[in-house]
Design a protein around this motif. Structure first.
Motif, PDB file in Angstrom:
ATOM      1  N   UNK A 107       0.669  -1.258  -0.117  1.00  0.00           N
ATOM      2  CA  UNK A 107      -0.061  -0.293  -0.122  1.00  0.00           C
ATOM      3  C   UNK A 107       0.860   1.427   0.001  1.00  0.00           C
ATOM      4  N   UNK A 108       2.127   1.106   0.429  1.00  0.00           N
ATOM      5  CA  UNK A 108       2.932   2.431   0.436  1.00  0.00           C
ATOM      6  C   UNK A 108       3.880   2.514  -0.650  1.00  0.00           C
ATOM      7  N   UNK A 109       3.788   1.635  -1.661  1.00  0.00           N
ATOM      8  CA  UNK A 109       4.641   1.679  -2.853  1.00  0.00           C
ATOM      9  C   UNK A 109       4.725   2.974  -3.408  1.00  0.00           C
ATOM     10  N   UNK A 110       3.689   3.811  -3.619  1.00  0.00           N
ATOM     11  CA  UNK A 110       3.841   4.974  -4.387  1.00  0.00           C
ATOM     12  C   UNK A 110       4.733   5.934  -3.555  1.00  0.00           C
ATOM     13  N   UNK A 111       5.355   5.767  -2.478  1.00  0.00           N
ATOM     14  CA  UNK A 111       5.956   6.892  -1.778  1.00  0.00           C
ATOM     15  C   UNK A 111       7.646   6.918  -1.970  1.00  0.00           C
ATOM     16  N   UNK A 112       7.752   5.639  -2.690  1.00  0.00           N
ATOM     17  CA  UNK A 112       9.149   5.620  -3.344  1.00  0.00           C
ATOM     18  C   UNK A 112       9.471   5.522  -4.601  1.00  0.00           C
ATOM     19  N   UNK A 113       9.250   6.762  -5.308  1.00  0.00           N
ATOM     20  CA  UNK A 113       9.349   6.725  -6.854  1.00  0.00           C
ATOM     21  C   UNK A 113      10.761   6.743  -7.255  1.00  0.00           C
ATOM     22  N   UNK A 114      11.750   6.872  -6.436  1.00  0.00           N
ATOM     23  CA  UNK A 114      13.418   6.806  -6.721  1.00  0.00           C
ATOM     24  C   UNK A 114      13.670   5.520  -6.562  1.00  0.00           C
ATOM     25  N   UNK A 115      12.962   4.386  -6.083  1.00  0.00           N
ATOM     26  CA  UNK A 115      13.392   3.252  -5.814  1.00  0.00           C
ATOM     27  C   UNK A 115      13.304   2.195  -6.832  1.00  0.00           C
ATOM     28  N   UNK A 116      14.030   1.071  -6.830  1.00  0.00           N
ATOM     29  CA  UNK A 116      13.751  -0.125  -7.800  1.00  0.00           C
ATOM     30  C   UNK A 116      12.999  -0.916  -7.036  1.00  0.00           C
ATOM     31  N   UNK A 117      11.806  -1.319  -7.462  1.00  0.00           N
ATOM     32  CA  UNK A 117      11.139  -2.315  -6.973  1.00  0.00           C
ATOM     33  C   UNK A 117      11.163  -3.576  -7.574  1.00  0.00           C
ATOM     34  N   UNK A 118      11.424  -4.865  -6.458  1.00  0.00           N
ATOM     35  CA  UNK A 118      11.679  -6.054  -7.028  1.00  0.00           C
ATOM     36  C   UNK A 118      10.496  -6.786  -6.823  1.00  0.00           C
ATOM     37  N   UNK A 119       9.983  -7.350  -7.903  1.00  0.00           N
ATOM     38  CA  UNK A 119       8.695  -8.151  -7.550  1.00  0.00           C
ATOM     39  C   UNK A 119       8.808  -9.105  -8.593  1.00  0.00           C
ATOM     40  N   UNK A 120       7.981 -10.253  -8.204  1.00  0.00           N
ATOM     41  CA  UNK A 120       8.039 -11.345  -9.268  1.00  0.00           C
ATOM     42  C   UNK A 120       7.314 -11.210 -10.242  1.00  0.00           C
ATOM     43  N   UNK A 121       7.865 -11.378 -11.478  1.00  0.00           N
ATOM     44  CA  UNK A 121       7.136 -11.164 -12.477  1.00  0.00           C
ATOM     45  C   UNK A 121       5.578 -11.900 -12.601  1.00  0.00           C
ATOM     46  N   UNK A 122       5.495 -13.250 -11.977  1.00  0.00           N
ATOM     47  CA  UNK A 122       4.070 -13.626 -12.102  1.00  0.00           C
ATOM     48  C   UNK A 122       3.314 -12.989 -11.035  1.00  0.00           C
ATOM     49  N   UNK A 123       3.820 -12.307  -9.967  1.00  0.00           N
ATOM     50  CA  UNK A 123       2.826 -11.602  -9.153  1.00  0.00           C
ATOM     51  C   UNK A 123       2.481 -10.426  -9.717  1.00  0.00           C
ATOM     52  N   UNK A 124       3.101  -9.556 -10.534  1.00  0.00           N
ATOM     53  CA  UNK A 124       2.757  -8.508 -11.101  1.00  0.00           C
ATOM     54  C   UNK A 124       1.832  -8.896 -12.086  1.00  0.00           C
ATOM     55  N   UNK A 125       2.129  -9.761 -12.852  1.00  0.00           N
ATOM     56  CA  UNK A 125       0.850 -10.304 -14.075  1.00  0.00           C
ATOM     57  C   UNK A 125      -0.513 -10.571 -13.372  1.00  0.00           C
ATOM     58  N   UNK A 126      -0.467 -11.501 -12.368  1.00  0.00           N
ATOM     59  CA  UNK A 126      -1.346 -11.679 -11.477  1.00  0.00           C
ATOM     60  C   UNK A 126      -2.402 -10.587 -10.932  1.00  0.00           C
ATOM     61  N   UNK A 127      -1.527  -9.754 -10.358  1.00  0.00           N
ATOM     62  CA  UNK A 127      -2.023  -8.375 -10.027  1.00  0.00           C
ATOM     63  C   UNK A 127      -2.968  -7.665 -10.945  1.00  0.00           C
ATOM     64  N   UNK A 128      -2.433  -7.730 -12.071  1.00  0.00           N
ATOM     65  CA  UNK A 128      -3.057  -6.879 -13.466  1.00  0.00           C
ATOM     66  C   UNK A 128      -4.068  -7.586 -13.776  1.00  0.00           C
ATOM     67  N   UNK A 129      -4.502  -8.674 -13.479  1.00  0.00           N
ATOM     68  CA  UNK A 129      -5.851  -9.326 -14.019  1.00  0.00           C
ATOM     69  C   UNK A 129      -7.060  -8.563 -13.358  1.00  0.00           C
ATOM     70  N   UNK A 130      -7.819  -7.992 -14.104  1.00  0.00           N
ATOM     71  CA  UNK A 130      -9.183  -7.340 -13.758  1.00  0.00           C
ATOM     72  C   UNK A 130      -9.802  -8.171 -12.875  1.00  0.00           C
ATOM     73  N   UNK A 131      -9.880  -9.538 -12.901  1.00  0.00           N
ATOM     74  CA  UNK A 131     -10.656 -10.339 -11.997  1.00  0.00           C
ATOM     75  C   UNK A 131     -10.298 -10.354 -10.581  1.00  0.00           C
ATOM     76  N   UNK A 132      -9.080  -9.950 -10.328  1.00  0.00           N
ATOM     77  CA  UNK A 132      -8.334 -10.049  -9.028  1.00  0.00           C
ATOM     78  C   UNK A 132      -8.668  -8.519  -8.327  1.00  0.00           C
ATOM     79  N   UNK A 133      -9.056  -7.502  -9.023  1.00  0.00           N
ATOM     80  CA  UNK A 133      -9.075  -6.318  -8.275  1.00  0.00           C
ATOM     81  C   UNK A 133     -10.196  -6.704  -7.183  1.00  0.00           C
ATOM     82  N   UNK A 134      -9.864  -6.013  -5.888  1.00  0.00           N
ATOM     83  CA  UNK A 134     -10.634  -6.348  -4.686  1.00  0.00           C
ATOM     84  C   UNK A 134     -10.485  -7.481  -4.116  1.00  0.00           C
TER      85      UNK A 134
END
Length: 256
Positions: A107-134
């Motif tokens: 939830x606090x990701x937006x506060x670190x615009x200068x950082x490099x975020x290390x996230x799983x490729x699978x995780x980011x793809x899963x989060x982007x699926x419209x059916x997973x919102x909420x």
């Protein structure tokens, strides 16, 4: 290096969500941590907690999930306030490791615009699926113009073995942990939600809020092997009893 454990709020939830055999009327309060690791090559943050707007309007931020996970706290204990206590500025964070992108971890990701975020490729793809919102994921938490570096396996952040991101899927498809190694010190494993409570690790209990329970059990067994081989100390993601005891640990420093 130094490790700072920060409590960004607590969540009140039914115990049976995490321990299915518990009575439905029993509630527990879960710490929602984030961790700052100071490193000679640049500070690293493990998870960013919930967004502080949560304390203004929980249902507006989380919808129906706010009924199952009731936030306890206020804006003064969010990630930015916690870092300020240690004179650490958001633009001083070089890397942010997202264990996963759920509402209480990113939830606090937006506060670190200068950082490099290390996230799983699978995780980011899963989060982007419209059916997973909420359903644990909210674009308002992670969908910002940030530098996401998508990982597909282990990643040694500084190439010296001191901070190694390691896949540990099951709770979500791309869940990952962080192994922290210091010379002449016990290795520390920041386990996120792979084993949120000690019962999940010690007794192989499976909670109700996982993506793939079979994968969870495989990951926990893998984690147990890692711990045994390195005699490591596991920090559970949401264990109130352990959180109270962390202040006794010689390597981890607590910030409330």
């Amino acid at each position: 290096m130094k490790i700072y454990a920060m409590s960004c709020c607590r969540l009140k939830a039914r115990k049976r969500i995490f321990l299915p055999q518990a009575d439905k009327d029993i509630f527990i309060e879960l710490p929602i941590p984030a961790f700052l690791i100071t490193h000679p090559h640049g500070d690293v943050l493990f998870d960013t907690g919930p967004h502080p707007d949560l304390f203004k309007d929980a249902f507006g931020r989380w919808g129906g999930l706010a009924r199952d996970f009731q936030p306890i706290g206020d804006e003064s204990i969010g990630i930015l306030s916690q870092l300020k206590k240690m004179d650490c500025q958001p633009d001083g964070i070089r890397y942010v490791v997202n264990s996963h992108l759920h509402f209480d971890h990113a939830g606090g990701n937006q506060f670190f615009p200068e950082a490099t975020f290390l996230v799983s490729k699978k995780e980011l793809a899963f989060a982007k699926r419209p059916e997973n919102e909420g359903r644990g994921y909210f674009k308002a938490d992670w969908d910002h113009p940030l530098n996401y570096q998508e990982l597909e396996g282990k990643f040694d952040i500084y190439g010296d073995g001191s901070l190694v991101v390691t896949p540990m899927p099951g709770h979500t498809p791309g869940h990952q942990i962080l192994v922290v190694r210091q010379k002449e010190q016990q290795a520390i494993i920041l386990s996120g939600d792979s084993v949120p409570l000690k019962e999940h690790y010690q007794n192989l209990v499976v909670s109700r809020n996982n993506y793939d329970n079979e994968q969870v059990l495989e990951s926990v067994k893998k984690l147990q092997t890692m711990v045994d081989s390195e005699e490591a100390f596991v920090v559970h993601g949401h264990d109130a009893e352990q959180w109270a005891e962390l202040k006794k640990h010689h390597t981890i420093r607590l910030s409330f």
